[in-house]
Design a protein around this motif. Sequence first.
Motif, short mmCIF file in Angstrom:
data_model
loop_
_atom_site.label_atom_id
_atom_site.label_comp_id
_atom_site.label_asym_id
_atom_site.label_seq_id
_atom_site.Cartn_x
_atom_site.Cartn_y
_atom_site.Cartn_z
N TYR A 81 4.25 30.73 -14.52
CA TYR A 81 4.68 32.61 -15.25
C TYR A 81 5.54 33.19 -15.31
N LEU A 82 6.38 33.36 -14.32
CA LEU A 82 7.75 33.84 -14.31
C LEU A 82 8.76 33.68 -14.35
N VAL A 83 8.63 31.93 -14.96
CA VAL A 83 9.68 31.44 -14.75
C VAL A 83 9.95 30.21 -16.28
N ASN A 84 8.57 30.79 -16.97
CA ASN A 84 8.40 29.16 -18.04
C ASN A 84 8.85 30.79 -19.32
N ARG A 85 9.92 31.21 -19.10
CA ARG A 85 10.44 32.41 -20.03
C ARG A 85 11.96 31.67 -20.81
N GLU A 86 12.40 31.40 -21.35
CA GLU A 86 13.73 31.09 -21.85
C GLU A 86 14.86 32.12 -21.50
#
Length: 165
Positions: A81-86
Amino acid sequence: SSGLIKGDGSSIQKHDLVPGFSASGQDVWLKEAIFHEPGLVLSAVGARCGKVFEATGNWGVVANTVVLMPQKNFNPHYLWYLVNREDFWEKGGSAQPYVRVPETLQKKVFMPLYSKQQEIADFLDRETNRIDAIIGKCRESVELLRERRQALITAAVTGELEVAA
């Protein structure tokens, strides 16, 4: 990355193959597992760079990916959830974008205790599932309205519907 390319695997799931991840996600099947524990696979090059996929069980990767293995006190699902953001990932390149992995991983981020990470991930799972269900119902409503619109148009132009002037 493993040095493998998509062509080294199979696009068809078979009982003796393990899931493999490319920059597009889990879309290939490999002869041997490289990893045997939960991890994250970063799409590091191309149109989907910055997208992160969760991997569990026995799995492997092919070109244009970076494997992120969480340390002991880090919950893999919370990290996803923390890193799955472009916008989390620093990027370079223009025609062929890529993730600047070392630079991005030097960022300082707040990490709650493991128990809190699990609590946050569980909350996000519940809420995103609820939102996805609402989106699904909205899509069904839009489709029904499109069908009603088309039926109304058909009835009006074929004379099956009296239209008051």
